[in-house]
Design a protein around this motif. Structure first.
Motif, PDB file in Angstrom:
ATOM      1  N   GLU A 188     104.313  97.230  -9.435  1.00  6.21           N
ATOM      2  CA  GLU A 188     105.532  96.418  -9.332  1.00  6.21           C
ATOM      3  C   GLU A 188     105.141  94.952  -9.463  1.00  6.21           C
ATOM      4  O   GLU A 188     104.554  94.374  -8.543  1.00  6.21           O
ATOM      5  N   LYS A 189     105.473  94.373 -10.587  1.00  7.86           N
ATOM      6  CA  LYS A 189     105.081  92.994 -10.852  1.00  7.86           C
ATOM      7  C   LYS A 189     105.754  92.048  -9.859  1.00  7.86           C
ATOM      8  O   LYS A 189     106.982  92.051  -9.722  1.00  7.86           O
ATOM      9  N   PRO A 190     104.978  91.229  -9.157  1.00  9.70           N
ATOM     10  CA  PRO A 190     105.560  90.281  -8.195  1.00  9.70           C
ATOM     11  C   PRO A 190     105.981  88.977  -8.875  1.00  9.70           C
ATOM     12  O   PRO A 190     105.569  88.688 -10.003  1.00  9.70           O
ATOM     13  N   ASP A 191     106.798  88.210  -8.178  1.00 10.06           N
ATOM     14  CA  ASP A 191     107.143  86.861  -8.632  1.00 10.06           C
ATOM     15  C   ASP A 191     106.204  85.823  -8.032  1.00 10.06           C
ATOM     16  O   ASP A 191     106.111  84.698  -8.534  1.00 10.06           O
ATOM     17  N   LEU A 192     105.512  86.217  -6.947  1.00 12.91           N
ATOM     18  CA  LEU A 192     104.608  85.314  -6.245  1.00 12.91           C
ATOM     19  C   LEU A 192     103.518  86.133  -5.563  1.00 12.91           C
ATOM     20  O   LEU A 192     103.783  87.225  -5.054  1.00 12.91           O
ATOM     21  N   ASP A 211      92.242  88.767 -12.209  1.00 16.45           N
ATOM     22  CA  ASP A 211      92.489  90.029 -12.905  1.00 16.45           C
ATOM     23  C   ASP A 211      93.985  90.236 -13.138  1.00 16.45           C
ATOM     24  O   ASP A 211      94.418  90.650 -14.220  1.00 16.45           O
ATOM     25  N   ILE A 212      94.768  89.956 -12.095  1.00 16.65           N
ATOM     26  CA  ILE A 212      96.217  90.162 -12.176  1.00 16.65           C
ATOM     27  C   ILE A 212      96.846  89.214 -13.196  1.00 16.65           C
ATOM     28  O   ILE A 212      97.682  89.612 -14.016  1.00 16.65           O
ATOM     29  N   LEU A 213      96.435  87.955 -13.176  1.00 15.77           N
ATOM     30  CA  LEU A 213      97.010  86.983 -14.101  1.00 15.77           C
ATOM     31  C   LEU A 213      96.617  87.291 -15.543  1.00 15.77           C
ATOM     32  O   LEU A 213      97.405  87.084 -16.467  1.00 15.77           O
ATOM     33  N   ALA A 214      95.392  87.771 -15.731  1.00 16.10           N
ATOM     34  CA  ALA A 214      94.960  88.151 -17.071  1.00 16.10           C
ATOM     35  C   ALA A 214      95.781  89.329 -17.584  1.00 16.10           C
ATOM     36  O   ALA A 214      96.051  89.444 -18.786  1.00 16.10           O
ATOM     37  N   ASP A 215      96.205  90.188 -16.667  1.00 13.17           N
ATOM     38  CA  ASP A 215      96.955  91.390 -17.015  1.00 13.17           C
ATOM     39  C   ASP A 215      98.440  91.128 -17.189  1.00 13.17           C
ATOM     40  O   ASP A 215      99.081  91.626 -18.129  1.00 13.17           O
ATOM     41  N   LEU A 216      99.001  90.306 -16.286  1.00 11.69           N
ATOM     42  CA  LEU A 216     100.462  90.142 -16.231  1.00 11.69           C
ATOM     43  C   LEU A 216     100.968  88.791 -16.707  1.00 11.69           C
ATOM     44  O   LEU A 216     102.166  88.622 -16.909  1.00 11.69           O
TER      45      LEU A 216
END
Length: 270
Positions: A188-192, A211-216
């Motif tokens: 579930e992609k977060p907003d923050l 990792d998350i920012l590279a992915d999303l």
């Protein structure tokens, strides 16, 4: 004291406070680059005219006062060329009462007293109190979203969940390790993202966020650390939003509200 000794003394005094000026500037602009540019401009102004640096107050307050003069005279919260969430945030910021974010950040994140903020902003103490009250209302009402928490200590995680939920945000979940954080973000992609630095399996919250920012892609991120000065050197890619441990509830509230406007998505390094 010789002029050289005076210059060295002033440099040492300012150097001790510079990480916190960077934190404040980055929170205002939502960008390491823009924030550090304003901090650099503050130092240049003091070098050109040392009388700007008041000796009547603490070094931090004196430094923030010089910064505030430059910030308000520029009339632009972010540098030209900023894109993504930082640029989109201007639509929200245009609706906020002038000087409210500054007063709120100085009071909550930087922990300045009302009298110190009045000196920094060159306004009366009653106006400072009014601006902080207005900021808390306006920021709370402006943006809401889904918040992901990366924290390995159960009690702290529960506390953060309660604070964020009380603000009207939804919690996507809590992750205790780097791998769990990446998987949760994909589910579930977060907003923050609200992230601790040191995680349960000795993995890094910074690595998890990268990792998350590279992915999303772009997402606003707040880091929680007992040693904020280590991530405020200006020598490498660093976050725009930092909360010091131990934190207070009003600091979390303020940081979450601010970060919903801006993003710090450059790769970070431990």
């Amino acid at each position: 004291m010789s002029s050289t000794s005076e210059a060295n003394s002033l440099a040492n005094v300012i150097g001790n406070e510079l990480p916190y000026l960077r934190r404040y500037a980055r929170a205002l602009t939502g960008s390491q680059g823009s924030g550090d540019a304003y901090a650099a401009a503050t130092l240049e102004a003091i070098l050109e005219d040392r009388s700007l640096f008041s000796e009547k107050v603490s070094a931090r307050v004196a430094l923030f006062r010089v910064f505030h003069g430059i910030w308000t005279s520029s009339g632009s919260p972010v540098a030209e060329g900023e894109t993504g969430l930082a640029q989109a945030a201007q639509t929200h910021l245009a609706k906020l009462t002038a000087n409210t974010r500054e007063a709120l950040l100085l009071n909550t994140i930087e922990e300045l007293s009302v009298s110190d903020i009045a000196f920094v902003m060159d306004i009366g103490e009653s106006e400072v109190r009014h601006l902080v009250d207005v900021a808390q209302r306006e920021m709370a009402d402006s943006v809401s979203g889904r918040v992901m928490i990366i924290e390995d200590e159960a009690i702290i995680a529960m506390d953060l969940q309660a604070i964020v939920a009380d603000m009207g945000h939804a919690i996507t979940g809590v992750a205790r390790t780097r791998d769990a954080a990446v998987e949760l973000a994909r589910t579930e992609k977060p907003d923050l993202i609200l992230a601790d630095i040191q995680l349960a399996d000795n993995s890094s919250g910074i690595d998890a966020v990268n990792d998350i920012l590279a992915d999303l892609g772009e997402l606003p991120v707040i880091f929680i650390t007992a040693f904020p000065e280590r991530l405020l050197t200006g020598e490498r890619p660093e976050p725009a939003f930092l909360i010091s441990k131990p934190y207070r509830e009003d600091q979390v509230r303020s940081a979450v509200s601010q970060a919903m406007f801006f993003s710090s998505t450059e790769p970070l390094h431990t």
